[in-house]
Design a protein around this motif. Sequence first.
Motif, PDB file in Angstrom:
ATOM      1  N   ASP A  35       0.846  -1.197   0.000  1.00  0.00           N
ATOM      2  CA  ASP A  35       0.000   0.000   0.000  1.00  0.00           C
ATOM      3  C   ASP A  35       0.881   1.246   0.000  1.00  0.00           C
ATOM      4  O   ASP A  35       1.687   1.447   0.899  1.00  0.00           O
ATOM      5  N   GLY A  36       0.724   2.051  -1.027  1.00  0.00           N
ATOM      6  CA  GLY A  36       1.527   3.271  -1.147  1.00  0.00           C
ATOM      7  C   GLY A  36       2.928   3.020  -1.690  1.00  0.00           C
ATOM      8  O   GLY A  36       3.770   3.919  -1.668  1.00  0.00           O
ATOM      9  N   SER A  75      -7.108   4.155  -1.484  1.00  0.00           N
ATOM     10  CA  SER A  75      -6.912   2.699  -1.425  1.00  0.00           C
ATOM     11  C   SER A  75      -8.189   1.938  -1.750  1.00  0.00           C
ATOM     12  O   SER A  75      -8.122   0.804  -2.238  1.00  0.00           O
ATOM     13  N   ASP A 296      -0.596  -0.160  -4.885  1.00  0.00           N
ATOM     14  CA  ASP A 296      -1.933   0.292  -5.293  1.00  0.00           C
ATOM     15  C   ASP A 296      -1.892   1.747  -5.747  1.00  0.00           C
ATOM     16  O   ASP A 296      -2.753   2.214  -6.477  1.00  0.00           O
ATOM     17  N   HIS A 297      -0.860   2.471  -5.315  1.00  0.00           N
ATOM     18  CA  HIS A 297      -0.596   3.867  -5.701  1.00  0.00           C
ATOM     19  C   HIS A 297       0.701   4.261  -5.027  1.00  0.00           C
ATOM     20  O   HIS A 297       1.170   3.565  -4.125  1.00  0.00           O
ATOM     21  N   HIS A 323      -1.119  10.686  -1.335  1.00  0.00           N
ATOM     22  CA  HIS A 323      -0.916   9.845  -2.510  1.00  0.00           C
ATOM     23  C   HIS A 323      -0.581  10.727  -3.714  1.00  0.00           C
ATOM     24  O   HIS A 323      -0.915  11.912  -3.724  1.00  0.00           O
TER      25      HIS A 323
HETATM   26 ZN   LIG Z   1      -3.483   2.540  -0.719  1.00  0.00          ZN
END
Ligand SMILES: [Zn+2]
Length: 358
Positions: A35-36, A75, A296-297, A323
């Motif tokens: 994540d991230g 997310s 995811d980003h 993000h």
């Molecule tokens: Zn995320």
Amino acid sequence: MIKKYFSFIVFILLSTSVFCGTAQRPKNIILLIGDGMGIPLVTASVLSMSNDQFKKIPTVGLINTTAADKLVTDSAAGATALSTGYKTNNGMIGICPDGKILTNIVEIAIKNKKSTGIVATSSVTNATPAAFLSKVESRKSEFDIAAQILNSKVDFLAGAGTDFFLPKELGGKREDGKNYVDSMKAKGYEYLSDTSKASTIIAQKKFFGLFGRSALSQGNQRSFTLGHLTKSAIQLLSKNRKGFFLMVEGSQMDWAADKNEKDYLFAEQRDFNSAIEEALNFAKKDKNTLVVVLGDHDTGSLGISSQDKETGELDVVWATRYHTANFVGMFSFGPSSNQFGGIQENSDVGKKLIRLIK
Ligand SMILES: [Zn+2]
């Protein structure tokens, strides 16, 4: 005559590619989501981490992570694209912007008699794992997500989340008095919350582990790694001869980057690397497992500015505390991994995973 011979060769080549494509469908899929985890974080892993796994993975691609309604995804929309194959609006989970309910890859895997597992270092009700287990208009509905998880039929579920599964009287935050841990046990799950046993789980039946209220302790502050949980999940799920789908999320890289805390971030990346290592070790032995690792980003858009010659420690600068729309990396290994190169939409990655699990 030459023309005929040439046609025959072309026919053989085409046939071979068709047959190989079929034969190369993976029995199992392990999807690992950082994540991230933008490309700078992958760079940091390669440049400075002794347990870096990215250099071991042969196929590399890039993902455009944009949401249906925003250039910069959150997310919820990011995970929905991966779990269902459709982009939605930020904040929404498993539902299209027009309200249409989507089918996720866990449901499709179950329909195809495969085993399924979800592992995260956040609450299992947090946006990313939730997109593989539930459908809600708002990611904030974590009490509703817990209720939907009861009916998800997932075989191995581990992370945090007692806040959302237990009533206030028992240390949770549920105000409806419901005890969903007991409900999960009644559905046949073996339950564990003892963190001292989390590194050695050998599940015999459906497993449900909650090792924190809304998050696991940080990667360098606990006695077990995401790799331990991943290994235990694979141990249970691989008993199914029809195969399995497993999603593992390193959830807290995003939180660390939101805070612009480098040490926390790198500890989380090392923890995530331990999960990739377990997945690759299994896939190399099994030879019938597709492993896809992606972000995811991007979060924070950090820049790596220098490295200490003696310690190898990296210095970084941050562009933001949120993000960004920067492309993220996608790294894949195993049968059909050649489908995950180039520049792809996050929703197309989801569609391909779903096609392969059918
Ligand atoms: Zn995320």
